[in-house]
Design a protein around this motif. Sequence first.
Motif, short mmCIF file in Angstrom:
data_model
loop_
_atom_site.label_atom_id
_atom_site.label_comp_id
_atom_site.label_asym_id
_atom_site.label_seq_id
_atom_site.Cartn_x
_atom_site.Cartn_y
_atom_site.Cartn_z
N GLY A 184 0.71 -1.23 -0.03
CA GLY A 184 -0.02 0.07 0.06
C GLY A 184 0.75 1.17 -0.04
N MET A 185 1.98 1.14 -0.19
CA MET A 185 2.82 2.44 -0.11
C MET A 185 3.09 3.04 -1.60
N HIS A 186 1.93 3.83 -1.99
CA HIS A 186 1.91 4.40 -3.12
C HIS A 186 2.80 5.51 -3.45
N ARG A 187 3.22 6.20 -2.67
CA ARG A 187 4.23 7.30 -2.71
C ARG A 187 5.56 6.81 -3.06
N MET A 188 5.89 5.73 -2.17
CA MET A 188 7.13 5.04 -2.67
C MET A 188 7.19 4.17 -3.84
N LYS A 189 5.93 3.68 -4.19
CA LYS A 189 5.82 3.07 -5.69
C LYS A 189 6.12 3.94 -6.85
N ASP A 190 5.48 5.00 -6.56
CA ASP A 190 5.64 6.18 -7.52
C ASP A 190 7.09 6.63 -7.75
N GLN A 191 7.82 6.79 -6.84
CA GLN A 191 8.91 7.36 -6.79
C GLN A 191 9.85 6.16 -7.49
N LEU A 192 9.84 5.03 -7.03
CA LEU A 192 10.61 4.05 -7.66
C LEU A 192 10.46 3.88 -8.91
N GLU A 193 9.25 3.85 -9.44
CA GLU A 193 8.88 3.68 -10.85
C GLU A 193 9.44 4.79 -11.93
N ASP A 194 9.22 5.85 -11.36
CA ASP A 194 9.78 6.99 -11.98
C ASP A 194 11.31 7.19 -12.24
N LEU A 195 12.12 6.71 -11.24
CA LEU A 195 13.22 6.96 -11.45
C LEU A 195 13.88 5.75 -12.21
N ALA A 196 13.04 4.38 -12.07
CA ALA A 196 13.42 3.49 -13.00
C ALA A 196 13.00 3.62 -14.41
N PHE A 197 11.88 4.31 -14.56
CA PHE A 197 11.64 4.62 -16.04
C PHE A 197 12.77 5.54 -16.74
N ALA A 198 13.05 6.70 -15.93
CA ALA A 198 14.02 7.38 -16.27
C ALA A 198 15.40 6.71 -16.86
N GLU A 199 15.79 5.70 -16.15
CA GLU A 199 16.78 5.21 -16.58
C GLU A 199 16.63 4.02 -17.73
N LEU A 200 15.53 3.35 -17.63
CA LEU A 200 15.34 2.39 -18.72
C LEU A 200 14.82 3.00 -20.12
N TYR A 201 13.97 3.83 -20.06
CA TYR A 201 13.24 4.47 -21.16
C TYR A 201 13.68 6.06 -21.34
N PRO A 202 14.84 6.43 -21.21
CA PRO A 202 14.75 8.08 -21.34
C PRO A 202 14.28 8.87 -22.48
N ASP A 203 14.29 8.10 -23.69
CA ASP A 203 13.69 8.96 -24.60
C ASP A 203 12.21 8.95 -24.68
N ALA A 204 11.54 7.84 -24.12
CA ALA A 204 10.09 7.75 -24.00
C ALA A 204 9.48 8.72 -23.11
N ARG A 205 10.18 8.81 -21.88
CA ARG A 205 10.09 9.55 -20.76
C ARG A 205 10.18 11.06 -21.50
N ALA A 206 11.40 11.53 -22.03
CA ALA A 206 11.30 12.77 -22.53
C ALA A 206 10.53 13.16 -23.55
N SER A 207 9.98 12.14 -24.26
CA SER A 207 8.74 12.65 -25.36
C SER A 207 7.50 12.84 -24.69
N ILE A 208 7.31 12.08 -23.68
CA ILE A 208 6.04 12.42 -22.76
C ILE A 208 5.99 13.60 -22.07
N ILE A 209 7.21 13.87 -21.38
CA ILE A 209 7.35 15.26 -20.85
C ILE A 209 7.27 16.46 -21.72
N ALA A 210 7.83 16.17 -23.02
CA ALA A 210 7.71 17.40 -23.80
C ALA A 210 6.20 17.64 -24.36
N ARG A 211 5.43 16.35 -24.42
CA ARG A 211 4.02 16.37 -24.71
C ARG A 211 3.13 17.20 -23.85
#
Length: 711
Positions: free
Chosen positions: A175-202
């Motif tokens: 049930g630790m959603h805040r922790m989950k969100d933080q972990l996911e976003d950090l991992a996402f930035a490492e694994l799919y930097p391009d996709a993340r950048a394009s979503i942020i740009a949009r």
Amino acid sequence: MMRQFELVELVKSYDPKADEGALNRAYVYSMKAHGAQLRASGDPYFSHPVEVAGLLAQMKLDTASIITGLLHDTVEDTVATLDDIEKLFGPDIGRLVDGVTKLSRIELQSDHTQQAENFRKLVLAMSEDIRVLLVKLADRLHNMQTLRFIKDPEKRRRIARETMDIYAPLAERIGMHRMKDQLEDLAFAELYPDARASIIARLGFLREKGGDIVSRIIGELSQTLKAGGLAANVSGREKSPYSIWRKMERKNVSFEQLADVMAFRVLVDGIGECYHALGIIHSTYHVVPGRFKDYISTPKPNNYRSVHTGVIGPERQRIEMQIRTRDMHEVAELGVAAHWIFKQQAGSVDGRQYRWLRELLDILEQASNPEEFLEHTKLEMFQDQVFAFTPKGDLIALPRGATPVDFAYAVHSQIGDTCVGAKINGRLLPLRTELANGDQVDIVTSKAQTPSPTWERFVVTGKARARIRRFVRTQQRAQYLDLGRAIVQKAFRQQGQGFSERPLEAVLGQFHCATVEDLYVAVGEGLATGREVTNAAFPLPPEARSKVIPLARARKKGRPNGIAVPIRGLIPGMALHFAGCCHPLPGDRIVGIVTTGKGVTIHTIDCDTLESFAAEPERWLDVAWSSEEADAAHVGRINVTIANEPGNLGSLTTTIGKQGGNISNLKITNRSTDFFEIMVDIQVEDVKQLSTIIAALRATPVINSVERARG
Ligand code: MN
């Protein structure tokens, strides 16, 4: 870095009775133990345990957890021993530090088996005391926050992958959603930097176009609720890039069609007010069908409570809303950690109070090796839930796609083993029926029933899968054993020897078997021939000796999954084809269709072609991917629609290439003035990689739709 007095003050602010002396001792002990060690960032190593302790204190955890945070790397990385820790800080802390240390020891090994073994240890440790997991999660969060300092990209990816696959889902489970969100976003930035950048740009582009739309909607929602006579706190935000990405992975929507990128939250005082707020919202705005979920009357297994709904909101935009009380909100953000805030409970928390953790332990008992365990559990943790009820009204939460067999196993293993049919909402339906939310399921059992290998084709829960597989395994072993014994006896006769098990006992070591039964099974499985066994038992003069194939090699290659072919469940030597209609990939659920003289063709379970074999169940073969297969390249097929404009084909191929996909074939199947329809074959490792490519394409503005070919 947080100073000693700052940490102590922070803890004291929510727990005035905290043991100040012990906190101070732990701080100093850790500082001395780590001494001059440095982290990859160049910071003193000691900053890491202090940050971890700080994260735990922000979650308002008890003193024992925070001390464990301070000491968590001392046994592993310094001269300190567990004995020292126990003497200085007591058995409770000793046990917690031991739990966390056992995990770190194997953490940084890349091997798949090691990762699986690590996960197994984690489950065992956290079932004893869930605080081990809390410290581990804080440790992982800080390591992810400082991941960029690690130079080896391979190692960075591995840590990020593990965070995404194992730690984020675990955080969600407690049930630790805040922790989950933080972990996911950090991992996402490492694994799919391009996709993340394009979503942020949009998102930035939309923000510019729409102005400060979030605060305008917050303002209007607050007004509406106030006019309805309700004091409520409304907040809103854009969804995280990762959750937007996940949505594009799951649904065939491009960014333009992805309307609900904003989420709003209404906090009120009591449960009655939640429904009052819902009433006001629903009578003011148009409701988007299918989005309403009441997790207050039916909480999620991790105790999450909230009402969800989707409406066409103030700015004629689709928005998602969560309505909950402030107490529910605290639990939703902090999960299990919230217990310490409300109850200030002391002592360890037995993880076995969590149903899902008990289930993991159950699966652990059934699985034959850690890899199988990981396979059974990892995927399941991602899946959405469906809620079904027993005839007595007990709630059973299952992953989406679950069938009555999954339900039966979730109620009790015995019921699963003996189920023959199911009444769903009073109607007798086949066992492969997919359950829907709110179904009432009455399982029909028969003492004569045993688990059927065909069930494995449609069950989705790890527990059901593990039980069925174990049953099939024991049954198979019995068959191999009989067959092997007969072969060996025949070989004895051919050599003119009277049959006895004594000579076999003498050569067990040569065949890497512990017992004579094991040797029979090995012969029955075809890992050794009867001739090899008798040759070993009755050595002939060298010139008459036929060559003995070393069994060790065959075994090593075939284990842990039994047979040295990419697909499990096949007979060795059978020819194998992958169907051209559905292009199955590792990770897909698959079925083999036997064609006499041609071998076996592998299809995905949802391939349209399978319809034509429905009447011939004897040709269906229950198969699954083995882990070795994950390394080989496979071809996945997708259908893409893109606008007919210069450069668009180029962005298609570039996006695929950036995600590591290699295009092996590309064909324009339909062409109009405005659009191209294109079929693309891509070499990928598994279905996960293909989903990633598909999501990346959907995130690309010029691409209208992307779907995987299905027969
Ligand atoms: Mn650490």
